[in-house]
Design a protein around this motif. Structure first.
Motif, PDB file in Angstrom:
ATOM      1  N   VAL A 145      -8.355  -7.582   0.818  1.00  0.00           N
ATOM      2  CA  VAL A 145      -7.243  -7.101   1.624  1.00  0.00           C
ATOM      3  C   VAL A 145      -7.645  -7.105   3.097  1.00  0.00           C
ATOM      4  CG1 VAL A 145      -7.975  -4.694   1.358  1.00  0.00           C
ATOM      5  CG2 VAL A 145      -5.594  -5.191   1.909  1.00  0.00           C
ATOM      6  N   LEU A 146      -6.693  -7.400   3.956  1.00  0.00           N
ATOM      7  CA  LEU A 146      -6.892  -7.345   5.397  1.00  0.00           C
ATOM      8  C   LEU A 146      -6.306  -6.049   5.941  1.00  0.00           C
ATOM      9  CD1 LEU A 146      -5.906 -11.010   6.359  1.00  0.00           C
ATOM     10  CD2 LEU A 146      -8.204 -10.089   6.040  1.00  0.00           C
ATOM     11  N   LEU A 147      -6.852  -5.570   7.034  1.00  0.00           N
ATOM     12  CA  LEU A 147      -6.319  -4.369   7.671  1.00  0.00           C
ATOM     13  C   LEU A 147      -4.883  -4.619   8.105  1.00  0.00           C
ATOM     14  CD1 LEU A 147      -7.207  -1.498   8.595  1.00  0.00           C
ATOM     15  CD2 LEU A 147      -7.661  -2.503  10.837  1.00  0.00           C
ATOM     16  N   ARG A 187      -7.788   9.929   7.149  1.00  0.00           N
ATOM     17  CA  ARG A 187      -6.985   9.719   5.943  1.00  0.00           C
ATOM     18  C   ARG A 187      -5.739   8.903   6.261  1.00  0.00           C
ATOM     19  NH1 ARG A 187      -5.797  14.729   2.094  1.00  0.00           N
ATOM     20  NH2 ARG A 187      -8.057  14.503   1.969  1.00  0.00           N
ATOM     21  N   CYS A 188      -5.065   9.231   7.363  1.00  0.00           N
ATOM     22  CA  CYS A 188      -3.867   8.491   7.749  1.00  0.00           C
ATOM     23  C   CYS A 188      -4.210   7.039   8.081  1.00  0.00           C
ATOM     24  CB  CYS A 188      -3.194   9.171   8.942  1.00  0.00           C
ATOM     25  SG  CYS A 188      -1.702   8.330   9.524  1.00  0.00           S
ATOM     26  N   GLU A 222      -2.404   3.888   6.193  1.00  0.00           N
ATOM     27  CA  GLU A 222      -1.626   2.890   6.919  1.00  0.00           C
ATOM     28  C   GLU A 222      -2.316   1.521   6.898  1.00  0.00           C
ATOM     29  OE1 GLU A 222       1.309   3.289   8.037  1.00  0.00           O
ATOM     30  OE2 GLU A 222       1.470   5.465   7.779  1.00  0.00           O
ATOM     31  N   GLY A 223      -3.624   1.537   7.017  1.00  0.00           N
ATOM     32  CA  GLY A 223      -4.352   0.275   7.098  1.00  0.00           C
ATOM     33  C   GLY A 223      -4.445  -0.473   5.791  1.00  0.00           C
ATOM     34  N   PHE A 224      -4.358   0.238   4.670  1.00  0.00           N
ATOM     35  CA  PHE A 224      -4.489  -0.401   3.362  1.00  0.00           C
ATOM     36  C   PHE A 224      -3.368   0.034   2.423  1.00  0.00           C
ATOM     37  CE2 PHE A 224      -8.888  -0.167   5.014  1.00  0.00           C
ATOM     38  CZ  PHE A 224      -9.145  -1.537   5.082  1.00  0.00           C
ATOM     39  N   ALA A 225      -2.177   0.165   2.962  1.00  0.00           N
ATOM     40  CA  ALA A 225      -1.031   0.628   2.175  1.00  0.00           C
ATOM     41  C   ALA A 225      -0.860  -0.219   0.913  1.00  0.00           C
ATOM     42  CB  ALA A 225       0.237   0.566   3.016  1.00  0.00           C
ATOM     43  N   GLY A 226      -0.728   0.463  -0.225  1.00  0.00           N
ATOM     44  CA  GLY A 226      -0.536  -0.234  -1.484  1.00  0.00           C
ATOM     45  C   GLY A 226      -1.812  -0.718  -2.144  1.00  0.00           C
ATOM     46  N   HIS A 227      -2.940  -0.501  -1.510  1.00  0.00           N
ATOM     47  CA  HIS A 227      -4.228  -0.954  -2.035  1.00  0.00           C
ATOM     48  C   HIS A 227      -5.068   0.256  -2.438  1.00  0.00           C
ATOM     49  CE1 HIS A 227      -8.260  -2.859  -2.013  1.00  0.00           C
ATOM     50  NE2 HIS A 227      -7.606  -3.994  -2.225  1.00  0.00           N
ATOM     51  N   ALA A 228      -6.070   0.025  -3.281  1.00  0.00           N
ATOM     52  CA  ALA A 228      -6.920   1.126  -3.734  1.00  0.00           C
ATOM     53  C   ALA A 228      -7.638   1.813  -2.581  1.00  0.00           C
ATOM     54  CB  ALA A 228      -7.945   0.611  -4.749  1.00  0.00           C
ATOM     55  N   TYR A 229      -7.935   1.091  -1.496  1.00  0.00           N
ATOM     56  CA  TYR A 229      -8.635   1.699  -0.363  1.00  0.00           C
ATOM     57  C   TYR A 229      -7.761   2.696   0.385  1.00  0.00           C
ATOM     58  CZ  TYR A 229     -12.340  -1.823  -0.859  1.00  0.00           C
ATOM     59  OH  TYR A 229     -13.368  -2.601  -1.323  1.00  0.00           O
ATOM     60  N   ALA A 230      -6.460   2.693   0.125  1.00  0.00           N
ATOM     61  CA  ALA A 230      -5.573   3.651   0.776  1.00  0.00           C
ATOM     62  C   ALA A 230      -5.689   5.039   0.167  1.00  0.00           C
ATOM     63  CB  ALA A 230      -4.125   3.169   0.693  1.00  0.00           C
TER      64      ALA A 230
END
Length: 426
Positions: free
Chosen positions: A234-236, A154-155, A159-167
């Motif tokens: 989105v990029l990681l 989950r973390c 962190e990897g997609f902050a601000g994106h739906a995948y987060a």
């Protein structure tokens, strides 16, 4: 419920044929009379990325409620009808899609497809069913708070997609699931369950003519597709950073990742072979040999390619004692850069290709596996002949192809790393 025996059809999945019903429902069909069984897989575009930003978990909850009563049947009555004919029906939701599967004996096909129609077109969303599923979901989320693997994952996505739906977590949070209403579920159902966005694969003892009738019955009644919320590519993010989820456990669970290559990208197959050499090859992979066999740092370690609609990630996992986390991460990073700089040997590449080609057929040993593989290929837009082409694509991979894939994935060697536990020496 009695289980249905599911064995491999005599017909090769490479003989799948495209079918369009009189009502315009499209499907991929593999006809096989080995056993009187029909396996269906289906996927609708749009999953948890369509959840409200402040209310993750709606799509997942929708999937769990579709067979909890439909039409005139409440949850108990609906499940009794399934059990009476040994019909297996299930639904699931992921980031990019909501889908499911149906398995039935041919003699119960009419009943099975009618129940599928009811679940897709007329779910009841009774309040008692909603509250039961809500309670189960929240209980699961509470349990996961002490699971280092779940919390690290989950973390990683936060962190990897902050601000994106995948987060956002697909299953939601304790707080968000508590606020999901029936209106939310009805709206999500209206948005996602549409005939214009579904991919269907059917494998079994049924001819095209009868299947066409059943497809129109189950899917033809669905509304045409409306618009979905756009999901921006989105990029990681946060490469080169390490994050700790503090949990009092003797062994830290590690998740690490770097850029990936999408299944739809022409460079995917070389990246797939590269990943097998690095960490996807179980006992033969470099990471397994270096991390486990030579140093005894971990029981398991591996990597895989994750392909989403709007992102691609090379994803890795391991677990080790808190005091050996730094050593394990150094070995993993070092092996990646060695593979990038030196590349694999010609023999290493050939062995990887031989394994990937030889083992491919093992994924088609049941009707259900074939149906799910076909529907995934359809969803990715790879073409109905992909299964027939795939091994030739693997065989054609060269050392230069591997080098190019390594440049794209390993880049400057920076990874996003999450450790759940209490590592020392970071």
């Amino acid at each position: 419920m009695n289980a249905i025996t599911d064995i491999r059809p005599a017909t090769s999945p490479t003989t799948a044929k495209a079918l369009t019903s009189p009502g315009g429902v499209e499907a991929w069909h593999v006809e096989s009379d080995v056993v009187p069984l029909i396996a269906v897989a289906f996927t609708f575009e749009g999953g948890s990325t369509q959840d409200p930003a402040d209310k993750p978990g709606v799509a997942q909850m929708l999937a769990r409620l579709l067979d909890e009563g439909a039409g005139e049947y409440n949850s108990d009555a609906f499940q009794e009808r399934l059990a009476a004919r040994a019909i297996e029906l299930s639904f699931n939701a992921g980031n990019d899609a909501i889908g499911g599967s149906l398995k039935t004996l041919v003699k119960h096909a009419d009943e099975a497809f009618e129940l599928l129609r009811l679940a897709l077109a007329e779910p009841r969303f009774d309040q008692d069913a909603i509250e039961r599923v809500r309670a189960q979901t929240i209980a699961g989320l509470r349990y996961q708070q002490n699971d280092p693997g779940v919390m690290a994952t989950r973390c990683f996505f936060e962190e990897g997609f902050a601000g994106h739906a995948y987060a956002r977590p697909t299953s939601g949070t304790i707080e968000s699931v508590a606020t999901i209403t029936r209106d939310d579920l009805v709206a999500m159902h209206r948005a996602l369950i549409a005939r214009g966005r579904v991919k269907i694969a059917v494998v079994g003892a049924i001819d095209a003519e009868r299947l066409s009738v059943l497809l129109d019955k189950a899917f033809g009644i669905l509304p045409e597709a409306g618009s979905l919320k756009p999901v921006e590519p989105v990029l990681l993010q946060n490469l080169g950073t390490r994050h700790v989820v503090d949990l009092d456990v003797p062994q830290s669970v590690i998740r690490f990742g770097m850029p990936g290559i999408s299944w739809r990208d022409p460079g995917f197959i070389p990246a797939y072979v590269l990943n097998h050499i690095l960490g996807g090859g179980a006992f033969t992979s470099r990471l397994f040999q270096e991390v486990r066999e030579k140093r005894g740092l971990a029981y398991s370690v591996g990597t895989s390619l994750v392909s989403y609609r709007a992102a691609a990630v090379t994803w890795g996992y391991t677990a080790t004692k808190n005091e050996r986390v730094v050593e394990a991460l150094d070995v993993i990073a070092g092996e990646m850069m060695r593979l990038k700089v030196e590349g694999p040997s010609a023999d290493e590449l050939q062995k990887a290709k031989d394994y990937l080609i030889g083992s491919y057929a093992l994924g088609f040993d049941t009707s259900t596996k074939i149906a799910h593989t076909l529907v995934q290929i359809a969803f990715e837009g790879l073409g109905i002949d992909y299964i027939a082409r795939r091994n030739d694509l693997v065989a054609a991979v060269t050392l230069d192809d591997i080098g190019y894939a390594a440049e794209r994935i390993f880049a400057d060697g920076k990874m996003l790393t999450v450790i759940a536990g209490r590592p020392t020496g970071l």
